[in-house]
Each structure stands twice: as structure tokens, then as C-alpha cells.
Design an enzyme around this catalytic site. Structure first.
Site, PDB file in Angstrom:
ATOM      1  N   GLY A  25       0.838  -1.197   0.000  1.00 31.87           N
ATOM      2  CA  GLY A  25       0.000   0.000   0.000  1.00 31.87           C
ATOM      3  C   GLY A  25       0.868   1.240   0.000  1.00 31.87           C
ATOM      4  O   GLY A  25       1.854   1.333   0.738  1.00 31.87           O
ATOM      5  N   GLY A  74       1.227   4.072   3.800  1.00 28.07           N
ATOM      6  CA  GLY A  74       2.256   3.232   3.178  1.00 28.07           C
ATOM      7  C   GLY A  74       3.392   4.043   2.581  1.00 28.07           C
ATOM      8  O   GLY A  74       4.572   3.737   2.789  1.00 28.07           O
ATOM      9  N   HIS A 107     -18.432   5.776   3.817  1.00 23.56           N
ATOM     10  CA  HIS A 107     -17.320   6.680   3.546  1.00 23.56           C
ATOM     11  C   HIS A 107     -16.005   6.183   4.136  1.00 23.56           C
ATOM     12  O   HIS A 107     -14.949   6.289   3.529  1.00 23.56           O
ATOM     13  CB  HIS A 107     -17.676   8.036   4.150  1.00 23.56           C
ATOM     14  CG  HIS A 107     -16.600   9.058   4.050  1.00 23.56           C
ATOM     15  ND1 HIS A 107     -16.062   9.413   2.846  1.00 23.56           N
ATOM     16  CD2 HIS A 107     -15.965   9.797   4.983  1.00 23.56           C
ATOM     17  CE1 HIS A 107     -15.132  10.337   3.053  1.00 23.56           C
ATOM     18  NE2 HIS A 107     -15.038  10.577   4.332  1.00 23.56           N
ATOM     19  N   HIS A 113     -21.318   8.912   5.712  1.00 23.36           N
ATOM     20  CA  HIS A 113     -21.180  10.367   5.619  1.00 23.36           C
ATOM     21  C   HIS A 113     -22.495  10.978   5.156  1.00 23.36           C
ATOM     22  O   HIS A 113     -23.067  10.538   4.178  1.00 23.36           O
ATOM     23  CB  HIS A 113     -20.054  10.696   4.625  1.00 23.36           C
ATOM     24  CG  HIS A 113     -19.532  12.079   4.756  1.00 23.36           C
ATOM     25  ND1 HIS A 113     -20.274  13.173   4.424  1.00 23.36           N
ATOM     26  CD2 HIS A 113     -18.339  12.544   5.195  1.00 23.36           C
ATOM     27  CE1 HIS A 113     -19.546  14.266   4.649  1.00 23.36           C
ATOM     28  NE2 HIS A 113     -18.376  13.909   5.121  1.00 23.36           N
ATOM     29  N   ARG A 137     -21.297  13.576  12.025  1.00 22.85           N
ATOM     30  CA  ARG A 137     -21.705  12.846  10.831  1.00 22.85           C
ATOM     31  C   ARG A 137     -22.729  11.755  11.116  1.00 22.85           C
ATOM     32  O   ARG A 137     -23.729  11.614  10.404  1.00 22.85           O
ATOM     33  CB  ARG A 137     -20.477  12.212  10.178  1.00 22.85           C
ATOM     34  CG  ARG A 137     -19.557  13.240   9.597  1.00 22.85           C
ATOM     35  CD  ARG A 137     -18.302  12.622   9.039  1.00 22.85           C
ATOM     36  NE  ARG A 137     -17.449  13.670   8.470  1.00 22.85           N
ATOM     37  CZ  ARG A 137     -16.245  13.448   7.967  1.00 22.85           C
ATOM     38  NH1 ARG A 137     -15.739  12.226   7.972  1.00 22.85           N
ATOM     39  NH2 ARG A 137     -15.545  14.430   7.469  1.00 22.85           N
ATOM     40  N   LEU A 141      -6.344  11.524   7.627  1.00 25.67           N
ATOM     41  CA  LEU A 141      -5.086  11.895   6.986  1.00 25.67           C
ATOM     42  C   LEU A 141      -4.007  12.007   8.055  1.00 25.67           C
ATOM     43  O   LEU A 141      -2.873  11.548   7.892  1.00 25.67           O
ATOM     44  CB  LEU A 141      -5.242  13.224   6.245  1.00 25.67           C
ATOM     45  CG  LEU A 141      -6.333  13.250   5.174  1.00 25.67           C
ATOM     46  CD1 LEU A 141      -6.400  14.617   4.510  1.00 25.67           C
ATOM     47  CD2 LEU A 141      -6.068  12.185   4.119  1.00 25.67           C
ATOM     48  N   GLY A 170      -0.647   4.488   0.040  1.00 27.11           N
ATOM     49  CA  GLY A 170      -1.446   5.655   0.413  1.00 27.11           C
ATOM     50  C   GLY A 170      -0.637   6.488   1.387  1.00 27.11           C
ATOM     51  O   GLY A 170       0.583   6.329   1.506  1.00 27.11           O
ATOM     52  N   LEU A 171      -1.292   7.375   2.109  1.00 25.92           N
ATOM     53  CA  LEU A 171      -0.548   8.208   3.037  1.00 25.92           C
ATOM     54  C   LEU A 171       0.261   7.349   3.991  1.00 25.92           C
ATOM     55  O   LEU A 171       1.443   7.603   4.245  1.00 25.92           O
ATOM     56  CB  LEU A 171      -1.506   9.095   3.823  1.00 25.92           C
ATOM     57  CG  LEU A 171      -2.109  10.239   3.019  1.00 25.92           C
ATOM     58  CD1 LEU A 171      -3.025  11.066   3.894  1.00 25.92           C
ATOM     59  CD2 LEU A 171      -1.010  11.104   2.437  1.00 25.92           C
ATOM     60  N   ARG A 221     -15.288   8.540  13.304  1.00 24.34           N
ATOM     61  CA  ARG A 221     -14.098   9.342  13.082  1.00 24.34           C
ATOM     62  C   ARG A 221     -14.492  10.788  12.849  1.00 24.34           C
ATOM     63  O   ARG A 221     -15.429  11.065  12.117  1.00 24.34           O
ATOM     64  CB  ARG A 221     -13.340   8.825  11.866  1.00 24.34           C
ATOM     65  CG  ARG A 221     -12.126   9.636  11.523  1.00 24.34           C
ATOM     66  CD  ARG A 221     -11.367   9.046  10.356  1.00 24.34           C
ATOM     67  NE  ARG A 221     -12.069   9.165   9.089  1.00 24.34           N
ATOM     68  CZ  ARG A 221     -12.136  10.278   8.377  1.00 24.34           C
ATOM     69  NH1 ARG A 221     -11.548  11.378   8.805  1.00 24.34           N
ATOM     70  NH2 ARG A 221     -12.777  10.313   7.225  1.00 24.34           N
TER      71      ARG A 221
END
Ligand SMILES: Cc1cc2nc3c(=O)[nH]c(=O)nc-3n(C[C@H](O)[C@H](O)[C@H](O)COP(=O)(O)OP(=O)(O)OC[C@H]3O[C@@H](n4cnc5c(N)ncnc54)[C@H](O)[C@@H]3O)c2cc1C
Ligand code: SF4
Ligand code: FES
Lengths: 639, 263, 235
Positions: A43, A48, A404, A269, A333, A444, A45-46, A438
Site C-alpha cells: 500500500g 504506506g 465513507h 457520511h 456525521r 489523513l 497511500g498516506l 471518526r
């Protein structure tokens, strides 16, 4: 029931000193020895990309994998709103403790205190790191960093790059990753899908993956494996996730012994563009920030057939403002989503499907002028218009909740290590920091915290602290595991039935949405389990995948992912069934107040549920009790 | 403002190519009852469902986020990269832009450095190698000073973000008659050249990135600006001018010499 | 690799040389056209200008060498880069359509898509032009003043076609070329981009009209180009 003790390995001492203390105590790998260790990061993404880059910088040999054609395309790219950090630049009283408290409260007290505190502690360094990489965060006219407010907080602590924060953060991490690729410390393997984890003597020692371009199966060995493969929202078929997001990597680790924690904690969401037709392939998020100025309503008369702009104020029901006078349209949410569902279930929903509510900017436009609204939300309005062909400056937006984010994930201890030694899980793929719900702009933060500032230490601790015997891909376990993965793929190809992968995925998604969605009950969940089993059976008899396994075959890729979703969904439903309380995104209809609000059961459920895979049997539920020494458990109220 | 849902019957002339070594050909398919609310990729999904049902191999095309940000999707639609709309990716294009009875020609991005993998899917790793050659700031994790130590004028930050908005889709290459990657490369050069963080490496960066871009076999820029018109992220050719300035300055006024890696 | 070879090998470096030579040639066009326009002032003015130009041998040599070098570089680079650019896409598209909504012409006729053609036509014209004026090939122009020579040549019917085609081709060529060269040397900024585009287009029109005016006018008003010889060549 014999329950395994889950050791979270949270260090002792006061909350604010735990991480510091732990860092001082963790074992270190000496600089010269680092190059002797191989690390696999699945991965990019942020989580990984940040981990792979940081480990490469330290001197380890890293191999990084992703299923897309480039690491830059991981789904982190889609995050719009922003990233939190307790910098207190606006001088509005923010602090590490406040960010910690908001996050733990936002998660409805179902997350581990020490992890969340550490997250808040490193949040500031993340911003510094990203700025240094050249991430163009929004600035004030004086040239200093700007902040915006986000749901669930009373301070301004969200850093952002227009509506594309995730993109800019990911490109920052990606550039660091590519720098290590050019330095020869990271080898990048794009278009690879991890299909299994290889364990040797109970330790994670490698992976099996399929080269999606050529269909070849590959094995890779390492001293540690980091799984950073994102969330499993696509179990619902329709979600705001990218089409390729999957549970496969996490699920395969689970089947090799990693516990799966809180799978039922899913975030739905409230502001997404509603479903249009049955051909729909994904849902698009409209940022939470819209609720700052938009008002949510439905007509008072369910049969009102007038165009929304023609319905006068007195015939509109601003149900969030009515139910939650204190927070109004800015409730969290989960609360906003459930309220929309309630109205639609009662028959007040709008549009052809009756599964939508209005998000109206009329008052904001009257008060602030169209230009002011355009400058705040122009790109979102533009995107809305592109998709729906309606002008939101003139007609209210139609919105409806959509899946989401998934708070659940592989269980990890304080070191982000799963129940399999040597297997670390980072980012959305783990369960650690968000409890049952969350808060915006915190995923992030968590992904980057895990990747930049936690895993580089804790992975070193594993490498230095344990005896890891030398193993190469020549070890028989690699061949064995590869053959098992290959057999699964061959089996899929052999069925040659009559139905497409997509039709199964849609069917599963519908069940998940109907029974495991915004409101759940025991009867429905039991039904869901039966239905999931039935579809799974049909899947393995009726699926049809044209083409071969020895080439680029997207139907085959999808089929493998759906097959895993079909297994995973059952544990998801089990988890929802056994958690007999309502908390955060998990709402059990049996557990609500007379006013329809969620009712948490702290006495019996202040714990993490972690599921163990039992071959040929039902998954076994373990618990990790959550202890709150620093915060008081309160009932969330937004009235 | 039309809200009406109409159905389209279309002929799709789709490029089919079994693999990198196959010669490839166009095949016509009919799809009926396509809702005008569908996205272009959802229309291709319908085609693929139809093909699978008929026992044929579906059309391969790359996609992921389906909301215009990941840069994975992208095909030539009637000779236009990402189709007729400006600042729109293929996944964001909607069928209401088409008329019933129309023939739509669908081709992959074509450029030597983007070899076809299958049908409409191409290999864009050349872009990664360009970034690898210098599209970064050399800062290790943990080395950063406080984020507010370096004030950056808001205009610079905004303009830098305009360039950094590139999604790496490759439409610029596809739309350019020279298959040039200048818009893509300049977007990264310009993003970092406008920020103080990018300053220490600015000369070496541009020299390396241009050398790598050439090494990959992309054509040169002849300023036809088709890239800008096709770019879904609205990256402007002003960034190409900035790359040119940076490159000339780096070549004549700095000690930087290119270092490339072969593919 | 030395920095200079690296620079000259790169697509950007070569385009830079193209741009510089192009700009130099544009400058030459301006000077050349201004000189030619003296024909409308009168034979004497033109002759004076021609004499002044030819009076300094060294300067003329230098200018001609530079011009020739610029042409040669420009042309050689044009061929090589075009060839490379073409071969960067081995398999072409079945269909191509512009997405620029500011295009006035279809791609087949657009100045930026036809640089090779306009350049080539311009080059052919140039050969004829040099043969006419420099080598004075096949005209028998002895004992004529420069203005008389010019008048004779531009009045020729075959030259009407050749010179007009050349002028228009050059005009189209520079209408893209000038702006393009500015972009290539990095001269582009929101403040002046629109201005550069405009100047470039106007320049194109001026070049096309200016140079083609001579043969056209010579056909329409032949009397304008009957210059009475007063001065002899040389000092
Ligand atoms: C539309 C949207 C908007 C959002 N906005 C915000 C926001 O404003 N603020 C915020 O904080 N959060 C936001 N989030 C949430 C946040 O973006 C994600 O939770 C976070 O980016 C996840 O990062 P990650 O690194 O864990 O995973 P991802 O970015 O999803 O990366 C997963 C990686 O794993 C790879 N992978 C997956 N499976 C496999 C496999 N089987 N084999 C090999 N590789 C695999 C993929 O290729 C990819 O590289 C948003 C999410 C969405 C969907
Ligand atoms: S510059 Fe534009 S067209 Fe080119 S890759 Fe980036 S986003 Fe795509
Ligand atoms: S699929 Fe991500 S940009 Fe189109």
C-alpha cells in the site's frame, strides 16, 4: 469461552509521557545493520508511502507494492477537507490534550487512550514535515499557514489545500517515496495485488502477490511486513471509496492469524450525492464543510410536488435544526446521517427515489451574496453540477448519506503490530484511533502519523528486539502459500457460470446497506448473515470470468476482491450483532432512547471486539478492555 | 436546467488489443438504453456486462476513484483526450454530452512511452520515473523545522498549488501532436520552483527531469497548447514557460548537469 | 556529459536554439520589410538604402553569415525535431479533434500544426528569392539600379504566385513562431501573454501583406514600379 489475552503493550506512566518513555526504551537497529533488513510495505497511500519513504531514509531495504499503476493514485488522493494538527497557530486555545479529547469523544469512547494521545502529540510534526516537502498548504496574506474549522471541534485546527488536501499530502509522501526509489532504497512494485501473507514459525515473513499486468504470481520475503491497504467501505458496493479499494490484503492476513477488530464500525457520511439509478458505480462526497452554510430540510407534506425553490419556509421541515437546536446543521456525521434516514424512512424523502433530502444555500446566498458562497464552495458546486446537471445556486442540492470510512480494521497493539509478530498495520487498515466514529480531517493525520512517526520506530524495535532467522523465498512456506493463492484464482476461472462479478458485488452491497447500514437490529443482522452465506455459495457456483489468469484481467481482480468481501461481510454482521449497544456509527435500533438517540452501554461494551479466524468454523470474538484513566465517559449530546 | 433522463442508443468503436505485442483493431459494439445521467465509465461498465454475458472478454480500461482526482482513467473519445468537456476527466464525463444514434470512437492514449497493456489501458510508469529523477524536496522525515518558519506569499502558494494540482493522467501527452510530456513535467518543476522549500535543488531538479523526460522518448514541445485544453486539472502552459526559464537558467548559470537513469 | 552537449541534446535546449534563431530571423524580416517598403517611397530612397547596405562589406558579410547560420540551424533543427516528435507516437489516432476553444482554424490549417509546411514553402520561396536578388540568375539585370531590378523582378507574372505564396506562408509561420519563441525562451506571464499573442498575429499579417504587396501592387499599378535609373551601382 477461552479468550486470548490481547496485549495492547501500552507503556506505563502518565498519558503525556508514554510515547516519550516508549521511544526511549525501544530497541534500536544500528545504522550499519539497517541495510541487512528487508521490509515489505503493501500500500502506498498516506500511511504506506510515508512509511516506505521513512524506512528507506533510515537505510532499510524496502519493497513497496500497490495495485494501481502508480503509487501516486492511492485513494488518499481523494480526501478533500483537510488534516488536523494541534498547532494552535490561531491562538484559540488548542492543545495536544484538546485534540486528543475531541478525537476520543468523537469516537464515542471506543478507542485506546494512549494511541489517540500519541496521535495528537505527533500531529504538529506532520504539518512541519509536509511543509518541508513542499505541500502548498493554504496561507494567510502574511504568508503563514491558514486553518479552517471542521465538525466536532470548537477550535480551528484543520490545515488544507483548497478542496484537495489528500491529493497534496499524498503527492508529498509520494515524492519522498520516489526519492528513495531513485536512491535505490525502495523498490516499487506497482500493479501488484497482495493475495496472501507468508508466515514462517508464526512470524510474518513475506507476501504472495499477483502481477496484475502479466498475471504472474510472485513471492517476496522480508523481516517485517507492513500492511497499509486502506479501508473496506466497498463491502457496501456503493461508497465514496475508489473502485479498487478492498479488504483482500487485510482479510488474507486475518486468515493467517491476525485478529480483525471492530469490523462493524463504519462511517456513513451525511452529505453525498444520492444514488441515481441501478447502473451507478460509486458515490461522490460533498465535503462536510458545506453544512457550515447549507441548511438541511424536507417538505412538511410528504406529497408536496412543488419544485423545492417554490416551497415556502412554513412548509419546510428543517429537521436538524428542529431536533438539535444547539448544533443544528453541524451535528456530527453519524447523527446527521441517521436523521436523514429517519425522515426518508418516514416517507418524507424527496426525488424519484425518495432517498434524498435538500441541502439549501438560499439563506446563505441571501445573506452573504452568491459571490461569497462561490468563493467558499465554488469547486464543490461545480462538481455537483457536473454530476447532476442541476445548478445548486438556484435549486437546493439533493444529498443522502453514503458509506465513507471504516474505523474497524486489523487489530494492532501500541506498536501498530498485529497479533502476528512482524506484521504491522498502518492507516485506515488498522482499527486503532477513531473508535466508533471518526472526526473529519483525522484520517489523513492518522495515516501520516503511523507512517512517518510511529512505524519507523516500532518496526526497528521488532527488528532489533527479536531473533529473526534468515528466510528467503526458497523456504517451502512461500511455495505453499503461493500455490494456495493460485488455486483460489484458478478455481474462480474454472467456474465459468452465468453471472458477472459486478452483479454479485451489487447484491452484497444491497444487503449490507439494508441490514448493516445506518441502523441495525438483531433480526436484520441474522437475516443478513443467512443471505451473505447464500450469495457466497452462489458466487462460487455461478460466477463467470472471461479471459485467462495469465494476463491483464480486471474481472478476475474484481472477483478475487468480491470473494473476500463475501467472507468478510459475515464477520462484519456478526460483530454488529454481538455489539449490543449503540455507539458512534454503529446504531442498534434496540438500543436507543425514547427520542431515538443512541444509547451506549459502557458497562458491557467498553471494549474492542477482535475476531479470530477459525479454519472451517465460526470466527471467535475476543475483547480488549478499554481503560479510560484520563477522560470521563460522557454521553454525547448535541441538543 | 434539464433534469430529464433520456436513453441513448450508441455505437461504440472501441480499440481492442490483446496485449502489448498484439497489433490491435477497432471493433464496433452497440449499447442501447444508456441513461443520460450515466458517467462515461458507467456506460463502459454496461458494455462490459453485456460482453461478459455474451462470453466475450470485456474491454480493459483503467480507473479507480471515479471522481476526477486519482488520474487513473483516461481515453481518447472522438479524438479528444477525456472527451469533449474542458477540465473534466473521463470518469467525470456524463452521457448527457452525447446524442442517440451517435458513433463514439474510443482509443487509448497513444505515445511510445505509454505502451498499451491491453485495449484502453496503457503503462504510464514513465511519469513515475520523471518524478523519481528530481520531482521532490530532499528532506528526511524528522528534519523539518516548524511549518511557520518559512512565510510564503499567498500568491506564490496559490500559483504553486495550481501546478501541483496535476493528477498525472497523461492527457497532455495524449492530446499533444508530439506526444510531449512538457505540461506534466513543468507542473512539478513549477510547483517546487515557486516555493522556498524547492529552491536549494531547483537547478539540478529541472535539468534531471528534462533529461529523464527526453530519455523516456516523449516528443518536444511545439507550443500548440492542446495539452492545456485537455488537462482536467487546469494546469496552464505558463508552467511550461517557467520550466523553460528554469532550464535555461540552470543550464547556463549553475553547475547542474543531467543525470538520467535508463528505463 | 558536458553541460553544453546536454543542453543541446535536450528537447528544451534545442527548442531554445530554434526560438533564438527564429527571433533573429523575425528581426531580419522586420529590417528587410522596412527596407523594401522604401520602394513605395520612391526609387531613390530604395537605392540609397541599398547602397548604404552594400557600402560596408564587412558588415554585410557578417550579417549574411549570421543569417545563413541562423537559417541553417533553424531548418536543420526543424527537420530533426519534427522527425523526432513524429516518431514519439508510432501508432496514430483514428480521429483527432482539438479541445482548444480559441482555435479559429481546423487543425489541418492551423498555423501551429502547419509549421513544417509553411516553413518549407517559405524556404522554397527563399531559394527563388535569393536566386533572383542575390545571384540575379536568369534576369539580365546589368546596369540597373537596385530599384529597377526589384521593380522588374516583382512585376514578373510567375513571381506573383511564388512571392505571394512565400509571403503568406511566412506570415502564417511567424504568426505562431513569434509567440511560440517567446514561450520557449520563458517569456510568458499572465500579464503579457495576451499581448504577445496579439503582437504575434499582427506581425504575421504584416509580414504576409507587406511582402506580398510588392508583386500584387506591381500587377495592379505597374507604373509604380517603373523606376528611372539615375545612380549606377558601386562607388
Ligand atoms: C472521498 C473521501 C474524502 C475524504 N476526506 C478526508 C478528509 O478530508 N480528511 C481526512 O482526514 N480523511 C479523509 N478521508 C479519509 C482518508 O482519505 C483515508 O482514510 C486515508 O487516506 C486512508 O489512507 P491509507 O494510506 O490508509 O489508505 P489508502 O490511501 O486507501 O491506500 C491504500 C493503498 O493500499 C494499496 N492496496 C490496497 N489493497 C491492496 C492489495 N490487496 N494489494 C496491494 N496493494 C493494495 C493501494 O494500492 C493503495 O496504495 C476521505 C476519504 C474519502 C473516501
Ligand atoms: S498536466 Fe494535466 S493532462 Fe498532464 S498529466 Fe497532469 S493533470 Fe493530466
Ligand atoms: S478514475 Fe480517478 S480520475 Fe478518473
Amino acid at each position: 469461552m477461552s479468550q486470548m489475552e490481547l496485549h495492547s503493550d501500552v507503556p506505563g506512566g502518565p498519558l503525556s509521557e508514554k510515547w516519550e518513555k516508549h521511544r526511549n526504551e525501544m530497541k534500536l537497529v544500528s545504522p550499519n545493520n539497517k541495510r541487512r533488513f528487508d521490509i515489505i510495505v503493501v500500500g502506498t497511500g498516506l500511511a504506506g508511502a510515508a512509511a516506505a519513504a521513512s524506512l528507506g531514509e533510515l537505510g532499510y531495504n524496502v519493497k513497496a507494492f500497490c495495485y494501481q499503476d502508480s503509487p501516486r493514485r492511492a485513494h488518499s488522493i481523494a480526501a478533500q477537507g483537510g488534516i488536523n494538527a494541534a498547532k494552535n497557530y490561531p491562538n484559540d486555545g488548542d492543545s495536544v490534550h484538546r485534540l486528543f479529547y475531541d478525537t476520543i469523544k468523537g469516537g464515542d469512547f471506543r478507542a485506546r487512550e494512549a494511541n489517540v494521545y500519541r496521535l495528537a502529540e505527533v500531529s504538529g510534526s506532520i504539518i512541519d514535515q509536509c511543509v518541508a516537502q513542499g505541500v502548498p498548504f493554504a496561507r494567510e496574506y502574511g504568508g503563514l499557514l491558514a486553518n479552517r474549522t471542521f465538525g466536532g471541534a470548537q477550535v480551528s485546527r484543520t490545515f488544507y489545500c483548497r478542496g484537495q488536501t489528500g491529493q497534496q499530502l499524498l503527492l508529498g509522501a509520494y515524492s519522498s517515496l520516489m526519492r528513495q526509489v531513485s536512491a535505490g532504497k525502495v523498490k516499487m512494485y506497482p500493479r501488484r495485488e497482495m493475495l496472501d501473507l507468508v508466515t514462517v514459525d508464526g512470524m510474518a515473513r513475506g507476501i504472495v502477490c499477483r502481477n496484475l499486468k502479466t498475471g504472474e504470481f510472485e513471492t517476496h520475503a522480508a523481516h517485517a511486513v507492513l500492511v497499509c491497504t486502506g479501508g473496506y467501505g466497498n463491502a457496501f458496493y456503493l461508497s465514496t471509496n475508489a473502485k479498487g479499494c478492498n479488504v483482500t490484503a487485510a482479510w488474507r492476513c486475518h486468515k493467517r492469524g491476525a485478529f480483525f477488530a471492530n469490523p462493524c464500525f463504519t462511517q456513513i457520511h451525511p452529505t453525498c450525492i444520492p444514488v441515481k439509478g441501478d447502473y451507478q458505480s460509486k458515490l461522490t462526497l460533498m465535503s462536510e464543510s458545506l453544512r457550515n452554510d447549507g441548511r438541511v430540510w424536507v417538505p412538511k407534506d410528504p406529497n408536496d410536488s412543488r419544485a423545492p425553490q417554490d416551497i415556502p419556509e412554513e412548509d419546510r421541515d428543517y429537521y436538524l435544526e428542529r431536533r438539535y437546536p444547539a448544533f443544528g446543521n453541524m451535528v456530527p456525521r453519524d447523527v446527521a446521517s441517521r436523521a436523514a434516514k429517519e425522515r426518508c424512512d418516514e416517507g418524507y424523502g424527496i426525488g424519484e427515489t425518495g432517498m434524498a433530502v435538500y441541502l439549501d444555500f438560499r439563506r446563505a446566498i441571501q445573506e452573504q451574496g452568491e459571490d461569497a458562497i462561490r468563493s467558499k464552495y465554488g469547486n464543490l458546486f461545480h462538481m455537483y453540477q457536473k454530476i447532476t446537471d442541476e445548478n445548486p445556486y438556484k435549486t437546493p442540492m439533493r444529498i443522502y448519506p453514503a458509506v465513507h470510512y471504516t474505523m474497524g480494521g486489523l487489530w494492532v497493539d501500541y506498536n501498530l503490530e498485529s497479533t502476528i509478530p512482524g506484521l504491522f498495520v498502518l492507516g485506515e487498515a488498522n482499527f486503532s484511533d477513531h473508535g466508533a466514529n471518526r472526526l473529519g480531517a483525522s484520517a489523513l493525520m492518522q495515516g501520516l502519523a503511523d507512517g512517518y512517526f510511529i512505524a519507523p520506530y516500532t518496526v526497528g524495535h521488532h527488528l532489533a528486539g527479536r531473533t529473526i532467522k534468515p528466510v528467503t523465498t526458497a523456504h517451502p512456506r512461500f511455495e505453499e502459500t503461493k500455490n494456495e493463492a493460485k488455486d483460489r484464482v484458478d478455481k474462480l476461472l474454472r467456474i465459468n457460470g452465468t453471472r458477472t462479478v459486478q452483479s454479485f458485488h451489487r447484491e452484497l452491497g444491497q444487503i449490507m446497506w439494508d441490514y448493516c447500514g445506518m441502523a441495525r437490529n438483531a433480526q436484520g443482522l441474522n437475516q443478513a448473515i443467512d443471505k451473505i452465506r447464500l450469495i457466497r455459495e452462489q458466487f462460487w457456483k455461478q460466477i463467470r470470468i472471461p479471459g485467462s489468469g495469465e494476463s491483464f484481467n480486471q474481472q478476475l481482480e474484481m472477483a478475487g476482491r468480491v470473494a473476500d468481501f463475501l467472507e468478510f461481510a459475515e464477520v462484519f454482521a456478526q460483530d454488529a450483532l454481538t455489539r449490543e449497544e449503540s455507539c458512534g456509527g454503529h446504531f442498534r435500533e434496540e438500543h436507543q432512547t425514547s427520542e431515538g438517540e443512541a444509547e451506549r452501554d459502557d458497562e458491557n461494551f467498553t471494549h474492542v471486539a477482535a475476531w479470530e479466524h477459525v479454519p472451517n468454523g465460526e470466527a471467535k470474538r475476543h475483547v480488549e478492555p478499554l481503560e479510560f484513566e484520563n477522560v470521563e465517559l460522557t454521553t454525547r449530546s448535541y441538543k | 436546467m434539464s433534469h430529464s433522463d433520456q436513453n441513448l442508443n450508441l455505437t461504440l468503436r472501441v480499440w481492442r488489443q490483446d496485449g502489448p505485442s498484439d497489433r490491435g483493431r477497432f471493433v464496433d459494439y452497440k449499447v442501447n438504453g444508456i441513461s443520460t445521467h450515466m458517467s462515461f465509465l458507467e456506460m463502459l461498465d454496461v458494455l462490459n456486462e453485456q460482453l461478459v454475458a455474451a462470453g466475450e472478454e470485456p474491454v480493459a480500461f483503467d480507473h479507480d476513484c471515479r471522481e476526477g482526482i486519482c488520474g487513473t482513467c483516461g481515453v481518447m473519445i472522438n479524438g479528444q483526450a477525456h472527451g469533449p468537456d474542458n477540465e473534466t476527466t473521463t470518469c467525470q464525463l456524463h452521457m448527457r454530452r452525447f446524442k442517440s444514434g451517435q458513433t463514439i470512437v474510443i482509443e487509448p492514449w497513444r505515445a511510445n512511452p505509454f505502451p498499451v497493456i491491453k485495449d484502453l489501458a496503457v503503462d504510464r510508469t514513465a511519469f513515475d520515473r520523471i518524478i523519481e529523477s528530481g520531482g521532490f524536496v530532499s528532506v528526511n522525515t524528522g528534519q523539518a523545522q516548524d511549518g511557520n518558519c518559512l512565510p510564503i506569499p499567498r500568491q506564490d502558494q496559490e500559483s504553486s498549488l495550481d501546478a501541483a494540482a496535476c493528477i498525472g493522467c497523461g492527457a497532455c501527452v495524449a492530446a499533444c501532436k508530439n506526444a510531449s510530456a512538457m505540461l506534466f513535467t513543468s507542473a512539478k518543476v513549477s510547483h517546487l520552483a515557486q516555493l522556498p522549500q524547492g529552491d536549494p535543488e531547483r537547478s539540478q531538479r529541472v535539468v534531471n527531469m528534462v533529461a529523464q523526460m527526453d530519455e523516456e522518448g516523449f516528443g518536444g514541445c511545439s507550443n500548440t497548447y492542446e495539452c492545456e485544453a485537455a488537462c482536467p486539472a487546469g494546469v496552464s502552459v505558463e508552467h511550461i514557460a517557467r520550466l523553460n526559464r528554469e532550464y535555461i537558467k540552470a543550464s547556463f548559470c549553475s553547475t547542474a548537469v543531467p543525470a538520467t537513469k535508463s528505463k | 556529459m558536458s553541460w553544453l552537449t546536454g543542453f543541446l541534446k535536450s528537447t528544451v535546449g534545442r527548442k531554445f536554439v530554434m526560438a533564438l534563431t527564429g527571433l533573429f530571423l523575425c528581426f531580419f524580416l522586420v529590417v528587410h520589410l522596412s527596407g523594401n517598403l522604401l520602394l513605395y517611397v520612391g526609387g531613390e530612397a530604395y537605392d540609397k538604402y541599398a547602397h548604404a547596405l552594400h557600402s560596408n562589406e564587412e558588415f554585410l558579410m557578417l550579417a549574411e553569415t549570421l543569417l545563413f547560420a541562423a537559417f541553417a540551424l533553424h531548418i536543420v533543427l526543424a527537420f530533426t525535431t519534427t522527425w523526432e516528435n513524429k516518431s514519439a507516437r508510432k501508432t496514430g489516432y483514428r480521429k483527432t479533434e482539438s479541445k482548444r476553444d480559441d482555435r479559429a482554424f481546423p487543425l489541418l490549417l492551423a498555423p501551429d500544426y502547419t509549421m513544417m509546411v509553411t516553413g518549407l514553402v517559405g524556404m522554397l520561396f527563399l531559394i527563388v528569392h535569393i536566386s533572383d536578388f542575390k545571384l540575379e540568375f536568369g534576369w539580365g539585370l546589368e546596369d540597373m539600379t537596385p530599384a529597377q531590378k526589384a521593380g522588374l523582378i516583382v512585376s514578373d507574372g510567375t513571381r506573383l504566385i511564388i512571392y505571394m505564396a512565400g509571403a503568406i506562408a511566412l506570415g502564417i509561420h511567424v504568426s505562431h513562431g513569434l509567440a511560440s519563441a517567446c514561450q520557449t525562451i520563458g517569456f510568458n506571464h499572465p500579464k503579457y501573454t495576451a499581448g504577445i499573442q496579439l503582437v504575434s498575429r499582427i506581425f504575421g499579417v504584416v509580414v504576409a501583406l507587406g511582402f506580398s504587396s510588392f508583386p500584387v501592387m506591381a500587377q495592379m499599378y505597374p507604373e509604380w514600379f517603373q523606376f528611372v535609373g539615375t545612380v549606377t551601382t558601386g562607388h
